[in-house]
Design a protein around this motif. Structure first.
Motif, mmCIF file in Angstrom:
data_model
loop_
_atom_site.group_PDB
_atom_site.id
_atom_site.type_symbol
_atom_site.label_atom_id
_atom_site.label_comp_id
_atom_site.label_asym_id
_atom_site.label_seq_id
_atom_site.Cartn_x
_atom_site.Cartn_y
_atom_site.Cartn_z
ATOM 1 N N UNK A 1 -0.451 -10.323 -16.345
ATOM 2 C CA UNK A 1 -1.068 -10.250 -15.019
ATOM 3 C C UNK A 1 0.005 -10.201 -13.937
ATOM 4 N N UNK A 2 1.051 -11.008 -14.123
ATOM 5 C CA UNK A 2 2.168 -10.993 -13.177
ATOM 6 C C UNK A 2 2.784 -9.604 -13.106
ATOM 7 N N UNK A 3 3.005 -8.999 -14.288
ATOM 8 C CA UNK A 3 3.599 -7.660 -14.325
ATOM 9 C C UNK A 3 2.673 -6.647 -13.659
ATOM 10 N N UNK B 1 -4.700 -4.970 -20.526
ATOM 11 C CA UNK B 1 -4.215 -5.948 -21.498
ATOM 12 C C UNK B 1 -4.264 -7.362 -20.917
ATOM 13 N N UNK B 2 -3.881 -7.482 -19.641
ATOM 14 C CA UNK B 2 -3.879 -8.805 -19.001
ATOM 15 C C UNK B 2 -5.277 -9.394 -19.004
ATOM 16 N N UNK B 3 -6.270 -8.596 -18.575
ATOM 17 C CA UNK B 3 -7.639 -9.109 -18.524
ATOM 18 C C UNK B 3 -8.116 -9.477 -19.926
ATOM 19 N N UNK C 1 -0.728 -17.691 -22.110
ATOM 20 C CA UNK C 1 0.615 -17.542 -21.544
ATOM 21 C C UNK C 1 0.971 -16.061 -21.416
ATOM 22 N N UNK C 2 0.691 -15.320 -22.489
ATOM 23 C CA UNK C 2 0.943 -13.880 -22.486
ATOM 24 C C UNK C 2 0.084 -13.208 -21.413
ATOM 25 N N UNK D 1 2.952 -13.255 -5.154
ATOM 26 C CA UNK D 1 2.303 -13.518 -6.440
ATOM 27 C C UNK D 1 2.798 -14.849 -6.994
ATOM 28 N N UNK D 2 4.134 -15.032 -6.937
ATOM 29 C CA UNK D 2 4.708 -16.289 -7.417
ATOM 30 C C UNK D 2 4.170 -17.471 -6.633
#
Lengths: 254, 221
Positions: A219-221, A32-34, A213-214, A103-104
């Motif tokens: 991607x972070x998750x 989903x991120x990609x 943004x989503x 990551x942050x």
């Protein structure tokens, strides 16, 4: 009330269960991120109209703003994980702190670099000592402090606890730093999207931004799941379930 | 309270015997201050203009460095382990440590401030504001430095790590303290900045000792 409300979370405090949950979530989150990142960025970079004032160079907003927002979002999640880890002594939450921190930090670097690239054509300079730039830079230092502190102890579990405490201290300090540099000096444009006011951006530009943004959030998750899985394996490597699982994986590969 | 007084007495006695612990930061402070005119140029006008920032950067570096070894000896000799195990005196120990750290690093800075004023060409009014910002700000510096020392107490690499984690937290203090001095130098009102400094002090006073106690417990394990 709180006890029964969060009872369903209890099994996931067990490293083994959480490891497999992260493994199941990872492909969906990453896919989903990609998808959303590609959609948002291709739409934003190629198809949305150019800005009447900033021309095409505004398009970096589709990377800059999500990275900047989630660099702070990542810090809050890290601090929440640190709080849970310290107050209820849940080890997996402490490991999550260590999983999220790098990551942050990378998100913060992305926000700073894209911001510099945006600043060059707009303000005529790569860097100004502006409030937002400065507080984002301080955020990077806070991340690096947490990472460095976690790595400074020969006993890794202790390092993570101490770094969690630093993350919580940092979250108290973050708004103070933010407002103090705000009053000190500012040049950065105001926020483009806020919850309370009508956005100062046309819908044709807003949609790709929101999708992007989503995408950064997903991607972070996804990356957190990935890193948390390896943290769990590192800290639980002496446990029988890890050995069993590794043997099983190797068996499947032949 | 009896315990607190005994702990303060012990700290002061130790400081009296190990004079380097509080003399070296003071000398360091003056040394850093004298580096700036050598590096930037000795024109009085320029020095006066950058004096607020200089004084405060030198102050926070010297307070930070003085805290580096704050808990090391007590940790090595097992004092902290005893206090953690005893469940009683740890909080008194923390507050006594913070108090004595401020007495041995913050107060000397205030006392040498007339000398700084002469060195950097500050006038009477600016010196007064400098003293007030130092009085309000150095306790916060001490509190945060003690926190840094407590966090890194059992770490393998101390020193630079402590600076790395604590310096970002000093930023608001630096902004408002030098802001107050700059405002005073240009005859603008500066009570707002002083009020914010006081707010920082009260806020830090309420929360930091608790964080320090927690950090010590974690370090002992």
């Amino acid at each position: 009330m709180w006890g029964s409300m969060f009872r369903w979370l209890d099994p996931y405090a067990k490293p083994e269960t959480l490891y497999h949950l992260c493994g199941r979530l990872l492909p969906y989150l990453m896919g989903l991120a990609l998808f959303t990142l590609l959609l948002g960025n291709i739409w934003g970079l190629a198809f949305s109209p150019s800005d009447y004032q900033q021309g095409d160079s505004y398009r970096i907003i589709y990377i800059h703003v999500p990275a900047a927002i989630w660099s702070m979002g990542a810090y809050s999640s890290m601090a929440i994980a640190a709080f849970i880890g310290l107050v209820w002594q849940i080890r997996v939450a402490q490991w999550a702190v260590l999983a999220i921190a790098p990551i942050g930090a990378v998100y913060t670097v992305i926000a700073l670099l894209t911001g510099a690239a945006w600043g060059k054509p707009m303000w005529g300079t790569w860097w100004v000592w502006d409030a937002r730039l400065t507080s984002e830079l301080v955020l990077l230092f806070l991340y690096l402090g947490v990472i460095a502190l976690a790595g400074a102890f020969s006993e890794a579990a202790r390092g993570i606890k101490v770094a969690s405490l630093l993350a919580i201290v940092g979250v108290v300090n973050l708004p103070i730093i933010h407002y103090s540099v705000e009053w000190w000096n500012t040049l950065h444009q105001g926020a483009t999207i806020t919850k309370f006011a009508k956005p100062s951006i046309d819908p044709s530009m807003l949609w790709p931004l929101l999708i992007s943004l989503l995408g950064f959030a997903l991607l972070l998750a996804a990356l957190t799941c990935l890193r948390l899985r390896s943290q769990i394996l590192i800290f639980e490597q002496h446990r029988p379930w890890v050995r069993q699982w590794v043997d099983q994986q190797q068996g499947e590969r032949g | 309270m009896v315990m607190w007084r005994a702990l303060v007495q012990r700290e002061l006695q130790l400081l009296g015997r190990q004079k380097a612990d509080w003399l070296n930061p003071l000398v360091f402070f003056l040394l850093v201050l004298s580096l700036f005119p050598l590096g930037i140029g000795p024109e009085p006008g320029m020095l006066k203009q950058i004096a607020p920032g200089l004084v405060w950067i030198a102050a926070l570096l010297s307070v930070l460095l003085s805290a580096e070894r704050l808990f090391k000896d007590d940790y090595r000799y097992g004092v902290i382990e005893q206090l953690v195990a005893g469940r009683q005196g740890l909080f008194s120990y923390v507050t006594a440590k913070i108090c004595c750290h401020w007495l041995s690093t913050g107060v000397p800075l205030v006392l040498v401030s007339p000398l700084i004023a002469v060195l950097l060409g500050l006038d009477w009014q600016s010196w007064q504001v400098l003293v007030v910002t130092l009085l309000l700000g150095t306790p916060v510096l001490s509190l945060l430095s003690v926190l840094g020392a407590a966090l890194t107490m059992a770490a393998d690499k101390g020193g630079i790590l402590q600076a790395l984690i604590i310096l970002p937290l000093y930023i608001p203090l630096l902004i408002f303290a030098s802001g107050a001095m700059e405002a005073a130098a240009t005859a603008l009102p500066y009570t707002g900045q002083l009020a914010v400094l006081l707010a920082f002090l009260l806020f830090a006073l309420a929360l930091v000792p608790l964080a320090v106690r927690q950090a010590l417990r974690m370090n002992v394990g």
